[in-house]
Design a protein around this motif. Structure first.
Motif, PDB file in Angstrom:
ATOM      1  N   ASN A   1       0.843  -1.177   0.000  1.00 48.10           N
ATOM      2  CA  ASN A   1       0.000   0.000   0.000  1.00 48.10           C
ATOM      3  C   ASN A   1       0.885   1.236   0.000  1.00 48.10           C
ATOM      4  O   ASN A   1       1.952   1.249   0.568  1.00 48.10           O
ATOM      5  CB  ASN A   1      -0.901   0.026   1.235  1.00 48.10           C
ATOM      6  CG  ASN A   1      -1.892  -1.106   1.209  1.00 48.10           C
ATOM      7  OD1 ASN A   1      -2.772  -1.142   0.371  1.00 48.10           O
ATOM      8  ND2 ASN A   1      -1.739  -2.051   2.126  1.00 48.10           N
TER       9      ASN A   1
ATOM     10  N   ASN B   1       1.071   5.766  -1.435  1.00 51.67           N
ATOM     11  CA  ASN B   1       0.419   6.883  -2.087  1.00 51.67           C
ATOM     12  C   ASN B   1       0.187   6.552  -3.544  1.00 51.67           C
ATOM     13  O   ASN B   1       0.678   5.561  -4.074  1.00 51.67           O
ATOM     14  CB  ASN B   1       1.295   8.136  -1.957  1.00 51.67           C
ATOM     15  CG  ASN B   1       1.492   8.528  -0.508  1.00 51.67           C
ATOM     16  OD1 ASN B   1       0.613   8.289   0.320  1.00 51.67           O
ATOM     17  ND2 ASN B   1       2.637   9.107  -0.195  1.00 51.67           N
ATOM     18  N   ALA B   2      -0.585   7.384  -4.234  1.00 43.78           N
ATOM     19  CA  ALA B   2      -0.874   7.140  -5.646  1.00 43.78           C
ATOM     20  C   ALA B   2       0.421   7.062  -6.437  1.00 43.78           C
ATOM     21  O   ALA B   2       1.268   7.933  -6.364  1.00 43.78           O
ATOM     22  CB  ALA B   2      -1.760   8.255  -6.189  1.00 43.78           C
TER      23      ALA B   2
ATOM     24  N   TYR C   1      -4.623  -1.594 -10.511  1.00 38.21           N
ATOM     25  CA  TYR C   1      -4.300  -0.655  -9.443  1.00 38.21           C
ATOM     26  C   TYR C   1      -5.409   0.385  -9.266  1.00 38.21           C
ATOM     27  O   TYR C   1      -5.671   0.840  -8.143  1.00 38.21           O
ATOM     28  CB  TYR C   1      -2.982   0.055  -9.744  1.00 38.21           C
ATOM     29  CG  TYR C   1      -2.659   1.155  -8.759  1.00 38.21           C
ATOM     30  CD1 TYR C   1      -2.176   0.855  -7.493  1.00 38.21           C
ATOM     31  CD2 TYR C   1      -2.855   2.498  -9.096  1.00 38.21           C
ATOM     32  CE1 TYR C   1      -1.897   1.859  -6.577  1.00 38.21           C
ATOM     33  CE2 TYR C   1      -2.580   3.500  -8.189  1.00 38.21           C
ATOM     34  CZ  TYR C   1      -2.099   3.179  -6.940  1.00 38.21           C
ATOM     35  OH  TYR C   1      -1.834   4.178  -6.036  1.00 38.21           O
ATOM     36  N   MET C   2      -6.063   0.749 -10.350  1.00 34.60           N
ATOM     37  CA  MET C   2      -7.139   1.727 -10.270  1.00 34.60           C
ATOM     38  C   MET C   2      -8.287   1.223  -9.404  1.00 34.60           C
ATOM     39  O   MET C   2      -9.032   2.012  -8.826  1.00 34.60           O
ATOM     40  CB  MET C   2      -7.656   2.051 -11.679  1.00 34.60           C
ATOM     41  CG  MET C   2      -6.593   2.572 -12.622  1.00 34.60           C
ATOM     42  SD  MET C   2      -5.809   4.086 -12.027  1.00 34.60           S
ATOM     43  CE  MET C   2      -7.176   5.234 -12.165  1.00 34.60           C
TER      44      MET C   2
ATOM     45  N   THR D   1      -7.815  -1.621  -6.948  1.00 38.40           N
ATOM     46  CA  THR D   1      -7.340  -2.090  -5.646  1.00 38.40           C
ATOM     47  C   THR D   1      -6.519  -1.048  -4.892  1.00 38.40           C
ATOM     48  O   THR D   1      -6.396  -1.139  -3.665  1.00 38.40           O
ATOM     49  CB  THR D   1      -6.462  -3.332  -5.819  1.00 38.40           C
ATOM     50  OG1 THR D   1      -5.282  -2.975  -6.560  1.00 38.40           O
ATOM     51  CG2 THR D   1      -7.212  -4.428  -6.576  1.00 38.40           C
ATOM     52  N   LYS D   2      -5.931  -0.078  -5.617  1.00 36.89           N
ATOM     53  CA  LYS D   2      -5.030   0.911  -5.026  1.00 36.89           C
ATOM     54  C   LYS D   2      -3.815   0.248  -4.385  1.00 36.89           C
ATOM     55  O   LYS D   2      -3.232   0.763  -3.432  1.00 36.89           O
ATOM     56  CB  LYS D   2      -5.753   1.783  -3.985  1.00 36.89           C
ATOM     57  CG  LYS D   2      -6.945   2.533  -4.543  1.00 36.89           C
ATOM     58  CD  LYS D   2      -6.550   3.442  -5.700  1.00 36.89           C
ATOM     59  CE  LYS D   2      -7.747   4.184  -6.263  1.00 36.89           C
ATOM     60  NZ  LYS D   2      -7.392   4.996  -7.454  1.00 36.89           N
ATOM     61  N   MET D   3      -3.447  -0.909  -4.914  1.00 43.17           N
ATOM     62  CA  MET D   3      -2.273  -1.630  -4.429  1.00 43.17           C
ATOM     63  C   MET D   3      -1.363  -1.956  -5.604  1.00 43.17           C
ATOM     64  O   MET D   3      -1.830  -2.427  -6.645  1.00 43.17           O
ATOM     65  CB  MET D   3      -2.686  -2.908  -3.692  1.00 43.17           C
ATOM     66  CG  MET D   3      -3.418  -2.637  -2.386  1.00 43.17           C
ATOM     67  SD  MET D   3      -3.722  -4.148  -1.414  1.00 43.17           S
ATOM     68  CE  MET D   3      -4.925  -4.966  -2.455  1.00 43.17           C
ATOM     69  N   MET D   4      -0.076  -1.698  -5.410  1.00 43.34           N
ATOM     70  CA  MET D   4       0.904  -1.893  -6.452  1.00 43.34           C
ATOM     71  C   MET D   4       1.670  -3.188  -6.213  1.00 43.34           C
ATOM     72  O   MET D   4       2.043  -3.493  -5.087  1.00 43.34           O
ATOM     73  CB  MET D   4       1.873  -0.718  -6.464  1.00 43.34           C
ATOM     74  CG  MET D   4       2.768  -0.648  -7.684  1.00 43.34           C
ATOM     75  SD  MET D   4       1.893  -0.147  -9.190  1.00 43.34           S
ATOM     76  CE  MET D   4       1.497   1.560  -8.799  1.00 43.34           C
TER      77      MET D   4
ATOM     78  N   SER E   1       2.320  -4.873 -11.618  1.00 40.40           N
ATOM     79  CA  SER E   1       2.035  -3.506 -12.058  1.00 40.40           C
ATOM     80  C   SER E   1       3.218  -2.962 -12.857  1.00 40.40           C
ATOM     81  O   SER E   1       3.049  -2.285 -13.875  1.00 40.40           O
ATOM     82  CB  SER E   1       1.748  -2.605 -10.861  1.00 40.40           C
ATOM     83  OG  SER E   1       0.684  -3.102 -10.091  1.00 40.40           O
TER      84      SER E   1
END
Length: 308
Positions: A127, A129-130, A141-142, A144-147, A151
């Motif tokens: 997790n 920041n963007a 990622y858009m 889950t917001k997880m890299m 990715s």
């Protein structure tokens, strides 16, 4: 710049200072004070891949050079994902973060503290920041917001397409991945190639590169190969005894089963990829870099690559 505390900043500098690979831009030093924080990297005389592809008046990058750049970048990502002390996801791979030294050796820049967050496992996301840049950003990622390392693989696929097409990731608000896929699906691969080098492109190699890019940019994360698989595919194209890309893909459990490659290979014999084989072997070595508090680097304007 960053919201990290001084302690966190110094910890990140320790992590970045330990990264050592011939295809990563080297951190030379940093400054941390109450007023400002900044990092100093080695000077890269020939600017970025973005400069070389899109700046007016430059000599177009030859096809062979583009293939070698793709291999160099893949080696850098393999090191980050597998071999550095604490495995990392880059998080923002793009043409402006691929730089060239005075010998025109490609190196991946590692700018941005947020991008140095450690991945505990290649299969466990982190997790943060963007991250990422529009056009290169993993669709997953858009949501889950997880890299994850996959990715980075998606961004690498977009970069491969840029090397082929000679156009930026966003095409007048159209997605480069979608646009290239439409041409590939309609058997119009020749229309993908940068017109400046269209006459010099090896069609067999073009099928390989576009096929790998398609695998990398699958919407489903599980359908994408690892960067290690990608390098294995490239290396095994240099091996005359190799009988198909399916073995490289299936050996690592990729769900696509290598169909993109075996279909083309049934028609023609395998042709080795261009490029200097010296760059194909990854380096697992790391070293501690003892960074001074401040360093001033000389700056000059980027030059075009020699001999092209």
């Amino acid at each position: 710049m960053s919201v990290l505390s001084e302690e966190d900043f110094c910890r990140e500098m320790e992590i970045l200072g330990r990264l050592h690979h011939r295809h990563l831009v080297t951190l030379r030093g940093f400054c941390s004070s109450r007023q400002e924080r900044f990092m100093i990297y080695e000077f890269m005389e020939n600017g970025s891949l973005k400069d070389q592809l899109y700046s007016s008046g430059r000599t177009p990058l030859p096809w062979k050079t583009r293939i070698q750049i793709a291999i160099d970048v893949a080696n850098a990502l393999e090191y980050l994902h597998y071999y550095c002390d604490n495995t990392l996801c880059h998080g923002d791979l793009r043409s402006s973060n691929v730089l060239f030294d005075k010998n025109f050796l490609a190196k991946v820049a590692y700018f941005g503290l947020e991008h140095s967050t450690r991945c505990a496992s290649r299969h466990v996301p982190h997790n943060g920041n963007a991250l990422g840049t529009s056009g290169y950003l993993d669709p997953e990622y858009m949501v889950t917001k997880m890299m994850t390392d996959k990715s980075d693989v998606y961004s690498y696929g977009v970069l491969l397409l840029e090397l082929v097409v000679g156009k930026q990731a966003s095409l007048n608000h159209r997605n480069l991945v979608q646009w290239s896929q439409e041409l590939a699906d309609s058997f119009r691969l020749s229309e993908l190639v940068d017109p400046a080098i269209a006459d010099a492109v090896d069609l067999e190699q073009l099928h390989v590169v576009v096929g790998i890019a398609k695998l990398c940019t699958q919407r489903e994360v599980k359908e994408r190969p690892s960067i290690k698989q990608i390098l294995r595919m490239l290396r095994e194209r240099l091996d005359p005894s190799y009988t198909g890309f399916a073995k490289a893909v299936q050996g690592e459990g990729c769900h696509d089963d290598g169909r993109l490659f075996t279909e083309k290979q049934q028609e023609n014999e395998v042709i080795a990829l261009s490029g200097d084989a010296r760059c194909l072997q990854s380096s697992s070595s790391t070293s501690r870099s003892y960074c001074s508090r401040s360093i001033l680097l000389e700056c000059n304007s980027p030059q075009s690559p020699h001999g092209i």
